[in-house]
Design an enzyme around this catalytic site. Structure first.
Site, PDB file in Angstrom:
ATOM      1  N   HIS A 151       0.811  -1.218   0.000  1.00  0.00           N
ATOM      2  CA  HIS A 151       0.000   0.000   0.000  1.00  0.00           C
ATOM      3  C   HIS A 151       0.846   1.270   0.000  1.00  0.00           C
ATOM      4  CE1 HIS A 151       0.402  -0.148   4.520  1.00  0.00           C
ATOM      5  NE2 HIS A 151       0.422   1.157   4.378  1.00  0.00           N
ATOM      6  N   ASP A 190       0.189  -7.562   1.386  1.00  0.00           N
ATOM      7  CA  ASP A 190       0.663  -6.179   1.553  1.00  0.00           C
ATOM      8  C   ASP A 190       2.187  -6.104   1.600  1.00  0.00           C
ATOM      9  OD1 ASP A 190       0.278  -3.460   1.665  1.00  0.00           O
ATOM     10  OD2 ASP A 190       0.026  -3.388   3.839  1.00  0.00           O
ATOM     11  N   SER A 217       4.663   2.672   7.897  1.00  0.00           N
ATOM     12  CA  SER A 217       4.300   1.526   7.061  1.00  0.00           C
ATOM     13  C   SER A 217       5.471   1.087   6.194  1.00  0.00           C
ATOM     14  CB  SER A 217       3.115   1.889   6.160  1.00  0.00           C
ATOM     15  OG  SER A 217       1.928   1.990   6.898  1.00  0.00           O
TER      16      SER A 217
END
Length: 515
Positions: free
Chosen positions: A151, A181, A255
């Site tokens: 992402h 992911d 992230s």
């Protein structure tokens, strides 16, 4: 004599001072301990950090510091800036979300087009807008191969990597997997060698210390510490959820960054947080390295991630379903429907089978089954243990390749009429009629009336549902259904399993029949 008395008094005074000093010392230790000053970092088995026996690099020894670990790993942690495109948001807020075909839909669309230029029609392609995002990553190969989140780089047109020393490099995405992911990025810089970190070879345990390193809020390299709070967390991110839960604070921009153990090895990739505010509240989630390494290996070998495919619609087995199946424990995954021409259908797996194990490994729930099957390569032969008719048996299945995209089948409810001769099942709070008599076109019995306060409604049965089987017996008439329920009561069952079709989806519903 007076001198002797003075001498004795002096000795007693000295002893009292010494005693008071001892009490004061104990009090100070107690206060320090209460504040946690004297609490040592608990050992982490093979990951424990041994304090040096002498000062290094001119720095004093501090047995409570993570600084040595951070010094080793920080050069391999990078910030990632991404330029991409995404759909522009609808400028008009507050208009009702009407179903397609609703007479009012045209009114609101035309009104919006005349008076609110930002409003888009249902079939109008939304405009794209340029966006920038930031995340983190870490280098796993000297030539500049980086692991991050899917992402973070989704839709990337340009990728810039900023290393710990402040240098910027152009990079490109060389592989990604949305379901887990995970993405791999390559720095476009020939002939340069970059510092790296490695994946842990031992499992992290609940309670072990971890460090999260990354680029929160675009501030640059930052470090936070905490422990592993739980393993195997499912957070609804995808079909293969298997996250580490950590309480080391992670925020937006973290992230794709690494989670380290105290040996400086990567144990996870920071990917999500649970927060009502958007900031850290001490609940973060990291993809375990076992998953990351499998994905990277497949991307390097195949250029994509390929997974084994069984081809079944499955649902959880709760306590009521377990009772209907004759299982002592609520475990496994119930097959509601094998997909046509799937490996499962070809191997003889049937609707109503409860899958309990794969190659002898117990299956706890549907998500566990999905993860287990996905770990096999297409073409692999696996032994599936199923419960059928109250007895366990093994079925050998040659797995297929999981389709790249599974079509999302509509879950539309069929409208049931009240024609025909519905039969009442008062104990369940519903009325049914042969499906063909009410124009359903399906076999089985159609639900034509439901008491909203009855047991069937509480289990999710709705008008228009078609009941195909009850306790493994095909039902074509209301009498078939009542006979199946009566038989279950005779056998001492508290619930029966009804196989129910709604639209194109089928599932099993436990219905109470005791009494």
């Amino acid at each position: 004599m007076i001198d002797q008395v003075k001498s004795a008094a002096g000795i007693l005074a000295g002893k009292r001072k010494a005693l008071l000093a001892g009490v004061l010392s104990l009090g100070m230790v107690g206060a320090l301990a209460a504040e946690g000053v004297l609490t040592a970092v608990p050992p982490a088995s093979a990951q424990a950090v041994t304090a040096p026996t002498a000062p290094q690099n001119g720095h004093a020894i501090n047995t409570f510091s993570f600084a040595d670990v951070v010094d080793r790993v920080a050069p391999a942690v990078v910030s990632i800036r991404v330029q991409g495109e995404q759909e522009a948001p609808n400028m008009v807020q507050g208009l009702p979300d009407l179903p397609e075909g609703n007479p009012l839909e045209r009114f609101f669309r035309e009104y919006g087009e005349r008076n609110m230029p930002g409003q888009r029609g249902r079939n109008e392609r939304p405009p794209m807008q340029r966006v920038m995002s930031q995340g983190s990553g870490f280098i796993i190969a000297p030539e500049g191969k980086i692991v991050t989140n899917f992402h973070v780089v989704k839709g990337a047109k340009e990728v810039t990597v900023v290393t710990n020393d402040g240098n910027e490099y152009r990079a490109k995405v060389i592989g990604s997997d949305e379901k887990t992911d995970v993405a791999v990025v390559q720095i476009d810089e020939k002939g340069r060698t970059f510092p790296t970190v490695s994946f842990a070879r031992t499992d992290i345990r609940v309670g072990d210390w971890v460090l999260a390193v990354g680029n929160p809020f675009g501030l640059g390299g930052s470090v936070t510490a905490g422990i592993v709070s739980a393993r195997g967390r499912e957070i609804g991110a995808g079909p293969y959820d298997d996250f580490l839960q950590i309480d080391a604070p992670i925020n937006r921009g973290n992230s794709g960054g690494p989670t380290f153990n105290l040996a400086g090895e990567v144990v996870g990739v920071n990917t999500a947080i649970f927060s009502p505010s958007g900031g850290s509240v001490g609940i973060g989630f990291a993809i375990p390295t076992a998953t990351v390494e499998r994905v990277i290996a497949q991307l390097e070998r195949n250029g994509e991630v390929v997974r084994g495919w069984l081809g079944v619609q499955i649902q959880p087995i709760n306590r009521d379903i377990a009772d209907g199946l004759g299982l002592k424990d609520a475990r496994g995954a119930l097959v509601s429907e094998p997909q046509p021409d799937s490996p499962a259908a070809k191997a003889g797996i049937r609707s109503g089978d409860a899958i309990l194990a794969v190659d002898g490994k117990a299956v706890r729930n549907p998500r566990d089954l999905a993860r287990t099957i996905a770990d096999y390569d297409p073409g692999a032969s696996v032994r599936i243990t199923v419960l059928r008719g109250g007895k366990e048996q093994d079925v050998t299945v040659v797995l297929g390749k999981l389709p790249a995209e599974t079509p999302r089948e509509a879950n539309n409810r069929r409208g049931g009429g009240t024609d025909g001769a519905p039969a009442s099942l008062a104990d369940l709070g519903l009325a049914v009629a042969p499906a063909g008599d009410v124009g359903s076109g399906d076999r089985g019995v159609a639900v034509v009336r439901v008491d909203p306060n009855g047991p069937a409604a509480s289990r999710g049965i709705e008008v228009g549902d078609v009941i195909l089987e009850v306790q493994g017996r095909t039902v074509a008439t209301p009498r078939d259904m009542t006979d199946a329920i009566r038989s279950a009561r005779t056998d001492g069952r508290k619930t029966v399993l009804a196989r129910v079709k709604r639209g194109e989806q089928t599932r099993f519903v436990p219905l109470p029949v005791a009494g």
